[in-house]
Scaffold this motif. Sequence first.
Motif, PDB file in Angstrom:
ATOM      1  N   UNK A 514       0.864  -1.184   0.000  1.00 30.05           N
ATOM      2  CA  UNK A 514       0.000   0.000   0.000  1.00 30.05           C
ATOM      3  C   UNK A 514       0.899   1.231   0.000  1.00 30.05           C
ATOM      4  N   UNK A 515       0.971   1.920  -1.173  1.00 33.32           N
ATOM      5  CA  UNK A 515       1.884   3.057  -1.360  1.00 33.32           C
ATOM      6  C   UNK A 515       3.311   2.606  -1.081  1.00 33.32           C
ATOM      7  N   UNK A 516       4.006   3.230  -0.126  1.00 31.14           N
ATOM      8  CA  UNK A 516       5.388   2.869   0.188  1.00 31.14           C
ATOM      9  C   UNK A 516       5.488   1.985   1.416  1.00 31.14           C
ATOM     10  N   UNK A 517       4.375   1.384   1.820  1.00 33.32           N
ATOM     11  CA  UNK A 517       4.353   0.528   2.998  1.00 33.32           C
ATOM     12  C   UNK A 517       3.872  -0.875   2.616  1.00 33.32           C
ATOM     13  N   UNK A 518       4.336  -1.821   3.419  1.00 34.40           N
ATOM     14  CA  UNK A 518       3.796  -3.180   3.346  1.00 34.40           C
ATOM     15  C   UNK A 518       2.846  -3.352   4.533  1.00 34.40           C
ATOM     16  N   UNK A 519       1.685  -3.915   4.283  1.00 31.03           N
ATOM     17  CA  UNK A 519       0.656  -4.078   5.311  1.00 31.03           C
ATOM     18  C   UNK A 519       0.467  -5.567   5.566  1.00 31.03           C
ATOM     19  N   UNK A 520       0.521  -5.930   6.865  1.00 27.37           N
ATOM     20  CA  UNK A 520       0.324  -7.326   7.282  1.00 27.37           C
ATOM     21  C   UNK A 520      -0.865  -7.361   8.222  1.00 27.37           C
ATOM     22  N   UNK A 521      -1.827  -8.252   7.914  1.00 23.83           N
ATOM     23  CA  UNK A 521      -3.041  -8.369   8.729  1.00 23.83           C
ATOM     24  C   UNK A 521      -3.080  -9.756   9.369  1.00 23.83           C
ATOM     25  N   UNK A 522      -3.253  -9.812  10.691  1.00 23.41           N
ATOM     26  CA  UNK A 522      -3.438 -11.060  11.432  1.00 23.41           C
ATOM     27  C   UNK A 522      -4.776 -10.946  12.141  1.00 23.41           C
ATOM     28  N   UNK A 523      -5.765 -11.769  11.686  1.00 22.18           N
ATOM     29  CA  UNK A 523      -7.123 -11.638  12.213  1.00 22.18           C
ATOM     30  C   UNK A 523      -7.639 -12.986  12.688  1.00 22.18           C
ATOM     31  N   UNK A 524      -8.275 -12.963  13.878  1.00 19.40           N
ATOM     32  CA  UNK A 524      -8.935 -14.173  14.384  1.00 19.40           C
ATOM     33  C   UNK A 524     -10.385 -13.846  14.678  1.00 19.40           C
ATOM     34  N   UNK A 525     -11.154 -14.910  14.903  1.00 16.17           N
ATOM     35  CA  UNK A 525     -12.583 -14.748  15.220  1.00 16.17           C
ATOM     36  C   UNK A 525     -12.880 -15.314  16.607  1.00 16.17           C
ATOM     37  N   UNK A 526     -11.995 -14.915  17.551  1.00 15.02           N
ATOM     38  CA  UNK A 526     -12.117 -15.416  18.903  1.00 15.02           C
ATOM     39  C   UNK A 526     -13.020 -14.538  19.762  1.00 15.02           C
ATOM     40  N   UNK A 527     -12.721 -14.541  21.079  1.00 16.35           N
ATOM     41  CA  UNK A 527     -13.588 -13.845  22.040  1.00 16.35           C
ATOM     42  C   UNK A 527     -13.477 -12.335  21.927  1.00 16.35           C
ATOM     43  N   UNK A 528     -12.353 -11.823  21.394  1.00 13.43           N
ATOM     44  CA  UNK A 528     -12.195 -10.377  21.269  1.00 13.43           C
ATOM     45  C   UNK A 528     -11.649  -9.742  22.543  1.00 13.43           C
ATOM     46  N   UNK A 529     -11.374  -8.452  22.441  1.00 14.29           N
ATOM     47  CA  UNK A 529     -10.795  -7.696  23.557  1.00 14.29           C
ATOM     48  C   UNK A 529     -11.725  -6.543  23.893  1.00 14.29           C
ATOM     49  N   UNK A 530     -12.061  -6.334  25.176  1.00 15.52           N
ATOM     50  CA  UNK A 530     -12.923  -5.198  25.546  1.00 15.52           C
ATOM     51  C   UNK A 530     -12.278  -3.871  25.128  1.00 15.52           C
ATOM     52  N   UNK A 531     -13.117  -2.896  24.823  1.00 13.52           N
ATOM     53  CA  UNK A 531     -12.619  -1.590  24.354  1.00 13.52           C
ATOM     54  C   UNK A 531     -11.739  -0.907  25.392  1.00 13.52           C
ATOM     55  N   UNK A 532     -12.053  -1.097  26.670  1.00  8.80           N
ATOM     56  CA  UNK A 532     -11.272  -0.429  27.727  1.00  8.80           C
ATOM     57  C   UNK A 532      -9.852  -0.982  27.829  1.00  8.80           C
ATOM     58  N   UNK A 533      -9.654  -2.211  27.315  1.00  9.78           N
ATOM     59  CA  UNK A 533      -8.337  -2.826  27.413  1.00  9.78           C
ATOM     60  C   UNK A 533      -7.476  -2.593  26.179  1.00  9.78           C
ATOM     61  N   UNK A 534      -8.077  -2.143  25.080  1.00  9.88           N
ATOM     62  CA  UNK A 534      -7.324  -2.000  23.830  1.00  9.88           C
ATOM     63  C   UNK A 534      -6.109  -1.075  23.960  1.00  9.88           C
ATOM     64  N   UNK A 535      -6.207   0.112  24.635  1.00 11.30           N
ATOM     65  CA  UNK A 535      -5.020   0.989  24.721  1.00 11.30           C
ATOM     66  C   UNK A 535      -3.890   0.413  25.561  1.00 11.30           C
ATOM     67  N   UNK A 536      -4.161  -0.679  26.315  1.00 13.24           N
ATOM     68  CA  UNK A 536      -3.178  -1.170  27.277  1.00 13.24           C
ATOM     69  C   UNK A 536      -2.573  -2.507  26.901  1.00 13.24           C
ATOM     70  N   UNK A 537      -3.014  -3.107  25.803  1.00 10.75           N
ATOM     71  CA  UNK A 537      -2.592  -4.491  25.532  1.00 10.75           C
ATOM     72  C   UNK A 537      -1.109  -4.591  25.166  1.00 10.75           C
ATOM     73  N   UNK A 538      -0.491  -3.459  24.769  1.00 12.40           N
ATOM     74  CA  UNK A 538       0.930  -3.508  24.423  1.00 12.40           C
ATOM     75  C   UNK A 538       1.820  -3.198  25.627  1.00 12.40           C
ATOM     76  N   UNK A 539       1.187  -2.964  26.799  1.00  9.09           N
ATOM     77  CA  UNK A 539       1.964  -2.742  28.011  1.00  9.09           C
ATOM     78  C   UNK A 539       2.533  -4.085  28.500  1.00  9.09           C
ATOM     79  N   UNK A 540       3.652  -4.019  29.161  1.00  8.65           N
ATOM     80  CA  UNK A 540       4.299  -5.229  29.664  1.00  8.65           C
ATOM     81  C   UNK A 540       3.491  -5.830  30.820  1.00  8.65           C
ATOM     82  N   UNK A 541       3.344  -7.129  30.789  1.00  6.51           N
ATOM     83  CA  UNK A 541       2.637  -7.914  31.797  1.00  6.51           C
ATOM     84  C   UNK A 541       1.139  -7.632  31.840  1.00  6.51           C
ATOM     85  N   UNK A 542       0.644  -6.950  30.810  1.00  8.49           N
ATOM     86  CA  UNK A 542      -0.803  -6.697  30.812  1.00  8.49           C
ATOM     87  C   UNK A 542      -1.498  -7.828  30.061  1.00  8.49           C
ATOM     88  N   UNK A 543      -2.519  -8.406  30.725  1.00 10.99           N
ATOM     89  CA  UNK A 543      -3.316  -9.450  30.087  1.00 10.99           C
ATOM     90  C   UNK A 543      -4.785  -9.151  30.327  1.00 10.99           C
TER      91      UNK A 543
END
Length: 600
Positions: A514-543
């Motif tokens: 896409x333009x000058x970037x390569x785009x990689x998509x990894x998608x599952x159809x599992x239980x999902x993540x609550x909206x309140x947890x989305x900003x924090x999922x990349x924090x260390x030890x956050x589950x």
Amino acid sequence: MFKWKIRTRLITAFLVLILVTLSLIGSYVLWYFHRHNIDSLSANLLTSAQITEQLLEQYMQNPKGKAEIDTIIKELGITTGLRATVIAIDGTVLADSWENPATMENHSSRPEITAALAGESGTAVRYSTTLNENMLYVSVPLRQAGETIGIIRVASTLSKVEAGFTKIRSALLVAIFLTSLLAFFLSLRLARYYTAPLETITATAREIADGNLNERVHIRTGDELELLAHTLNKLAANLDDKIREMAEEAGKMSLILEHMDNAVILLDRYGRVTTANRMARDVFGILPSMLGKHNIHVIGNSLLDRNVHETIEQAKTRLIDLKITIQGTRRVFQVFLAPIAASASDISGVLTVFHDITVLQEIQDRQADFVANASHELATPLTAIKGFTETLLDGALADPEASAKFVNIIHTEAERMHRLVKDLLQLAKLNSQEYRQQITLEPTPLAPLIAAVVQDLSPQSRQKKISLTLESPPDPVVVKANPDWLKQVLVNLIDNGIKYSPEGGRLLLKFWQENNDAVILVKDWGAGIPAKDLPLIFERFYRVDRARTRSTDSAGGTGLGLAIVKFIIDMLGGSISVQSDINSGTAFTIHLPLAATSQK
């Protein structure tokens, strides 16, 4: 303006000097002329009186002779033009060359008569009411056989002496006037000659005082004024150099102050803001209209104001930590306060330097959280291992079924602890500057790399009966990356997708350009993540929902996989985003820069 200018003072001094000098000389000349003439005339009259004494000595011996004295005196007065008077010792006038003796008053009280009666010659100057002239009187005693028998007085008018005195006085006044007039013009010229350089120096000094430091004095007098001009020129040159140096230093300081990474604010002794650099204006939103206002109204923190007053009172530097909310964001500053001293005992203000340690504080907080989380995560499997080991040692080894179960649990917890330690080592390795410098980014085709990852994770997907779909574009996509790092990212994302998808679920892996970037998509159809947890999922030890996570997987996650993914993507110069809905699945999208060949 000055009441008396130097030129006026010089002219006045010259004129006063000339007038005083001429007046003194003229007064002395007049006095000397008058005194000399009086003395000369007195000497002549004294001689005449002595001759008259010799002439009348024989007539004073008998009454008949005394009767002829008046006639002789009148003849003598006609001959000499002098007034001669013969006076008895009792003051009675016996003869007078100009008047009738019988009508004349007693002369015993006249000073010249008194002196003659005492045996000495007497002299007096007196105004004659008879002649309306000043007269000079000289008297001598008339002796016979050593005894005073009368007084001979000779007088002469002073009209000629006074006329000569008046002429000389008039001549001196004319001379003084002409000399003063000449002196005035001469002093005017001399004053102009001497004051013109001073006026030039004054005008130049005034220009220099007004800020025109390029002005110079150009005079050639060969005296102290020329030395003064050279000194003034040197002073102006040195002042110009100093001002240039100060301006350069001020410019440097202003430039440094304006481009400092720290906010700098100057406060007066009352705590009012007087100056703020660019960083302070940007951080605290200080407008020009806020200058001169109290720091509480500008910064809005009482702790800072209190320390400002303490700094002024104690005249010592201070260092405080200041926590403040700016535009809804919590900021932490380390504030250095230093008193600004106008003199040893007068504090005129306070210099405050705000060092933003928000990031450092966040790092420290994260480190503390990291240590606490790592300790907790390590303690959990260690506690399980220790508990089941103690159970086995207490006699459970005798039960083969129970011992096999406990050993299996110990193995599972050991595996989980191994993964946690491995992820921690991986993070530490990625954080190492030396390690990152050894890694080079190179063109990496996505298709074979992703295929290898899918192949490696196929056993896990088959075990949970998950359908793993790979969609690739017809043209090759090459990114600038490190293959091992990128493989680690894909393994973590796909492993998470498999782990948190229900049995028999689906997993989609797709990439494209896409333009000058390569785009990689990894998608599952599992239980999902609550909206309140989305900003924090990349924090260390956050589950997300740790209890549910561990129930779905006996080993559980370490909470570091997505943190490692985000860390690697940032080092590769890319970005990662996530979209998720409850019970609808989760999609991770990665953007990576293309290699130069792919961009072409």
